[in-house]
Scaffold this active site. Structure first.
Site, PDB file in Angstrom:
ATOM      1  CB  SER A 136    -100.654  38.705 -14.333  1.00 55.36           C
ATOM      2  OG  SER A 136    -100.654  39.297 -15.752  1.00 55.36           O
ATOM      3  CE1 TYR A 149    -106.121  40.147 -15.138  1.00 58.29           C
ATOM      4  CE2 TYR A 149    -104.318  40.902 -16.322  1.00 58.29           C
ATOM      5  CZ  TYR A 149    -104.841  40.096 -15.603  1.00 58.29           C
ATOM      6  OH  TYR A 149    -104.366  38.721 -15.634  1.00 58.29           O
TER       7      TYR A 149
HETATM    8  C1  8X3 Z   1    -102.357  38.116 -18.622  1.00 57.47           C
HETATM    9  C2  8X3 Z   1    -101.009  38.291 -18.945  1.00 57.47           C
HETATM   10  O1  8X3 Z   1     -99.487  38.398 -21.012  1.00 57.47           O
HETATM   11  O2  8X3 Z   1    -101.674  37.644 -21.796  1.00 57.47           O
HETATM   12  O3  8X3 Z   1    -102.360  37.936 -17.264  1.00 57.47           O
HETATM   13  O4  8X3 Z   1    -101.737  39.831 -20.772  1.00 57.47           O
HETATM   14  S1  8X3 Z   1    -101.024  38.377 -20.642  1.00 57.47           S
END
Ligand code: 8X3
Length: 248
Positions: A136, A149
């Site tokens: 991510s 996270y």
């Molecule tokens: C999540 C990415 O930008 O939606 O993995 O927080 S974001």
């Protein structure tokens, strides 16, 4: 060139989109997840010749072993592992966060991911296959409430790069895909609120699971001598903000 892909977390979002996109491109897919009805629906939609469903929780080691050791012959030669299963839980700052939610994220996003990877590495090495890990933008850019996270996704990114080093000379390719905002069940699960999810994505034109699936298929079908180490992608409507400063 098409092959066989093992896709974790395929019951929704990016995982389900990958199942559809890869099958459309001629691949066979093994779809995994906790929700049997959704897995069965994918098999019904895409055909039992193309899709094998393996139902397990990423935190259940014995169930993963059983699923891997009982793959039907037509699905046993895995060329690509797509480590998609993962989740965010909560948006509270660390000092107010729920410890059980932290642990669940670590168990799924980190422990589950390395467990599946460890179990499939012998097949992937034998096949000179590939691994695509879903990290991510949160791996690189911290944001308030992202705490554990973001930490799990930074692990996924660095684990991917470490795998590349360890797999040097085997022909196995490894890529860390690092998306920003993708409209899936992600925010609904994170917040437990449909209103919060609708409001986050409202008027934004976020990326879709199909956008990410297209990127993964492209990565997987590049010539065998090419390795994309990391790919970071965002919708045009998302970018970066500045630092925050606390004042007395
Ligand atoms: C999540 C990415 O930008 O939606 O993995 O927080 S974001």
């Amino acid at each position: 060139m098409a092959g066989t892909a093992f896709i974790t977390g395929a019951t929704a979002g990016i995982g389900a989109a990958c199942a559809r996109r890869f099958v459309a491109a001629g691949w066979k897919v093994i779809v995994t997840g906790r929700r049997a009805d959704r897995l069965d629906a994918l098999v019904a939609e895409l055909g039992a010749d193309n899709v094998h469903a393996a139902r397990f929780d990423m935190r259940d080691d014995a169930a993963i072993d059983h699923a891997v050791s009982t793959l039907p012959a037509g699905f046993a030669d895995i060329d690509l592992l797509i480590n998609n299963a993962g989740l965010a839980l909560g948006t509270a700052p660390a000092q107010q966060a729920d410890l059980a939610q932290w642990r669940q994220m670590i168990e799924t996003n980190v422990t589950g991911l390395v467990t599946i990877t460890h179990k499939l590495l012998p097949i992937l090495i034998a096949r000179k296959g590939g691994i695509i890990n879903l990290s991510s933008v949160a791996a690189t850019y911290p944001y308030t409430g992202g705490n554990v996270y973001g930490g799990t996704k930074a692990f996924v990114r660095q684990f991917s790069l470490g795998l590349r080093s360890d797999l040097h000379g085997t022909g196995v390719r490894v890529t860390s895909i690092e998306p920003g905002m993708v409209e899936t069940e992600f925010t609904l699960i994170r917040t437990g609120s449909k209103a919060a999810s609708d409001s986050l994505y409202g008027g934004v034109m976020p990326m879709t699971g199909e956008d990410i699936a297209e990127t993964l298929l492209w990565v997987a079908t590049q010539p065998a001598h090419l390795n994309f180490n990391t790919i970071e992608l965002m919708p045009v409507s998302q970018s970066f903000a500045g630092f925050q400063v606390a004042r007395d």
